[in-house]
Scaffold this active site. Structure first.
Site, PDB file in Angstrom:
ATOM      1  N   VAL A 152      10.370  73.066  14.082  1.00 56.03           N
ATOM      2  CA  VAL A 152      10.545  73.213  15.531  1.00 56.03           C
ATOM      3  C   VAL A 152       9.200  73.400  16.234  1.00 56.03           C
ATOM      4  CG1 VAL A 152      11.704  74.517  17.363  1.00 56.03           C
ATOM      5  CG2 VAL A 152      12.831  74.226  15.146  1.00 56.03           C
TER       6      VAL A 152
ATOM      7  N   LYS B 221      18.066  82.375  15.679  1.00 59.51           N
ATOM      8  CA  LYS B 221      19.464  82.817  15.816  1.00 59.51           C
ATOM      9  C   LYS B 221      19.811  84.028  14.960  1.00 59.51           C
ATOM     10  CE  LYS B 221      18.867  79.072  13.176  1.00 59.51           C
ATOM     11  NZ  LYS B 221      19.154  77.710  12.880  1.00 59.51           N
TER      12      LYS B 221
ATOM     13  N   GLU C 249      18.039  79.144  24.328  1.00 52.87           N
ATOM     14  CA  GLU C 249      18.981  78.012  24.286  1.00 52.87           C
ATOM     15  C   GLU C 249      18.892  77.270  22.948  1.00 52.87           C
ATOM     16  OE1 GLU C 249      21.185  76.967  27.191  1.00 52.87           O
ATOM     17  OE2 GLU C 249      21.957  76.423  25.226  1.00 52.87           O
TER      18      GLU C 249
ATOM     19  N   ILE D 230      22.220  70.923  22.829  1.00 51.99           N
ATOM     20  CA  ILE D 230      23.313  71.051  23.818  1.00 51.99           C
ATOM     21  C   ILE D 230      23.077  72.305  24.667  1.00 51.99           C
ATOM     22  CG2 ILE D 230      25.812  71.197  24.166  1.00 51.99           C
ATOM     23  CD1 ILE D 230      26.228  70.154  21.349  1.00 51.99           C
TER      24      ILE D 230
ATOM     25  N   GLY E 234      14.976  68.077   7.635  1.00 48.87           N
ATOM     26  CA  GLY E 234      14.577  69.263   8.411  1.00 48.87           C
ATOM     27  C   GLY E 234      15.737  69.917   9.159  1.00 48.87           C
TER      28      GLY E 234
ATOM     29  N   GLU F 211      18.275  75.308   6.848  1.00 49.31           N
ATOM     30  CA  GLU F 211      17.422  76.503   6.853  1.00 49.31           C
ATOM     31  C   GLU F 211      16.579  76.496   5.587  1.00 49.31           C
ATOM     32  OE1 GLU F 211      17.592  78.838   9.552  1.00 49.31           O
ATOM     33  OE2 GLU F 211      18.608  77.039  10.213  1.00 49.31           O
TER      34      GLU F 211
ATOM     35  N   ASP G 107      24.678  80.916   9.203  1.00 54.09           N
ATOM     36  CA  ASP G 107      24.008  80.367  10.392  1.00 54.09           C
ATOM     37  C   ASP G 107      25.036  80.144  11.514  1.00 54.09           C
ATOM     38  OD1 ASP G 107      21.531  79.003  11.589  1.00 54.09           O
ATOM     39  OD2 ASP G 107      23.057  77.436  11.757  1.00 54.09           O
TER      40      ASP G 107
ATOM     41  N   LYS H 134      25.174  82.013  15.265  1.00 56.72           N
ATOM     42  CA  LYS H 134      25.225  81.306  16.559  1.00 56.72           C
ATOM     43  C   LYS H 134      26.474  81.716  17.325  1.00 56.72           C
ATOM     44  CE  LYS H 134      22.639  77.359  14.797  1.00 56.72           C
ATOM     45  NZ  LYS H 134      22.752  76.137  14.014  1.00 56.72           N
TER      46      LYS H 134
ATOM     47  N   GLY I  88      17.277  69.792  13.859  1.00 57.96           N
ATOM     48  CA  GLY I  88      16.159  68.852  13.778  1.00 57.96           C
ATOM     49  C   GLY I  88      15.062  69.218  14.752  1.00 57.96           C
TER      50      GLY I  88
END
Ligand code: HSE
Length: 420
Positions: A17, A99, A123, A130, A181, A184, A195, A199, A297
């Protein structure tokens, strides 16, 4: 942060990221946001950026008065919490995509924002590209939200797509998710549902004002799903997806869980394949709405982080309206779930916990039944997490009130008990 101020960013993390964000920021000069310094853990790793940008000393960023925004995209939740807390306390706005850290420290995160009056936007922490958090905060800032069903983990959705549509083995599909990618660094977090529940913890807060530790939610991943489950699903014309669900119950409390689930081919979530995520929201007035986009991704997540950075320009911050300005909802367990249960050894299944068993299928090695069980029985047991068992919620699995009473009457009638 005023319009005139340039955004001078201290970035923590230069993985999938972080590097994606670095590249994207170079292509968006109109944002007037520059990365001043990047803190990394491993100084010896080759990086696709000039060496002067990097440091391994976090205080070079946290105590740098020239830096006014901290972007934190590392995957060590404890270190991330320390960084984010110190940044807010040092007067810096924060954007995070961690997260696990955010969900496990939600009460402290809320308190820190109130105490410092500074924004912490995230976000990118749920459904990557999204814009679901901002929609829940701003558009659904009322009590009309009836239910949300969502695919929030890209890796498990990718693995299920590859296994069932393309017949790849679990191992091969996971390897691809890792290479691309999506997964985790510890893929157990994806596969076993951690995960997704992290979230979901965040989204439950923005949807209903619920503050709950992820460990207190009922959740599972896809680790027990096998080709037999897939063949049963195919026969019945449904897909298996890892679905996070929340719904307002008749008593006003909120049912919430993350479980593998049958998804009918007519349901919008059946359209969600590979690393995509999808969110279906039902509200009292608007009926059904469907959000769809890449959920994992480098660039999809960087896109959400970038949008948060841009939002700092107009002083955007989460108001947590459902929690702080309305009466927050409570989690409820006064409902039942209709589930598919597959097993080898009948003795491991507490059949008497089921209110009713509607179908029973015995194969040579595997058996399954479809039954209705009180949610509280799942909350208080772990048999359904054993390796040789699979529990999959059926499509539209929540059963309550009249439907439940009818089922109970039917099952008593079958047992020969007179019912009124
Ligand atoms: N491992 C996560 C997923 C990355 O697969 O969804 C995006 O949060």
């Amino acid at each position: 942060m005023s319009q005139q101020h340039a955004l001078r960013i201290g970035l923590f993390g230069f993985g999938v990221v972080g590097e994606g964000l670095y590249k994207v920021l170079q292509q968006t000069p109109s944002l007037k946001a520059s990365i001043e310094k990047v803190c990394i853990k491993n100084a010896d790793k080759p990086r696709n950026a000039p060496a002067y940008l990097f440091t391994t000393e976090k205080n070079e960023i946290l105590h740098n008065n020239n830096i006014n925004v901290i972007v934190e995209v590392i995957d060590d939740a404890d270190a991330a919490f320390q960084i984010v807390s110190a940044a807010l306390r040092n007067g810096k706005a924060v954007v995070s995509a961690s997260k696990k850290m955010l969900s496990e420290h939600l009460p402290e995160i809320l308190a820190l924002q109130q105490e410092t009056g500074l924004p912490l936007l995230y976000e990118g922490a749920a459904c990557a590209s999204i814009p679901v958090i901002r929609n829940l905060e701003e558009y659904y800032d009322n009590d009309l939200l009836q239910s949300i069903q969502a695919i929030v983990n890209g890796s498990t959705n990718y693995i299920l797509t590859k296994m069932f549509a393309e017949k790849l083995s679990f191992k091969e599909a996971l390897l691809q998710a890792q290479q691309l990618g999506f997964a985790e660094s510890n893929p157990t977090l994806d596969i076993e549902g951690y995960d997704a529940v992290n979230k979901w913890t965040l989204l439950l807060n923005h949807a209903y004002g619920i503050v709950e530790h992820p460990n207190n939610l009922v959740f599972n991943g896809i680790q027990q799903i096998n080709s037999y489950d897939a063949s049963v699903a195919k026969e019945r014309g449904v897909q298996i997806k890892l679905v996070a669900q929340a719904a307002k119950l008749n008593n006003g409390t909120i049912a919430a869980f993350v479980l593998p689930q049958w998804v009918a081919t007519t349901h919008p979530l059946s359209f969600v394949q590979h690393e995509y995520n999808g969110v279906v929201i039902e509200s009292s007035l608007a009926d059904q709405q469907f959000f769809y986009g890449k959920g994992a991704g480098s660039f999809p997540t960087a896109s959400a982080v970038l949008s948060d950075i841009a939002a700092l320009r107009y002083q955007y911050r989460y108001e947590y309206k459902k929690l702080l300005q309305q009466t927050p909802a409570r989690l409820g367990s006064d409902f039942h779930l209709r589930v598919y249960v597959r097993f080898n050894e009948a003795s491991v299944i507490p059949k008497s916990d089921f209110t009713t068993i509607e179908e029973w299928h015995s194969g040579q090695q595997q058996q399954y039944f479809i039954g209705v069980i009180a949610f509280s029985k799942l909350q208080n047991s772990l048999w359904w997490k054993q390796p040789d068992v699979a529990l999959i919620a059926t499509s539209d699995p929540i059963v309550q009130d009249v439907a439940l009473k009818n089922l109970q009457k039917k099952s008593l009638a079958l047992a020969g008990v007179a019912v009124a």
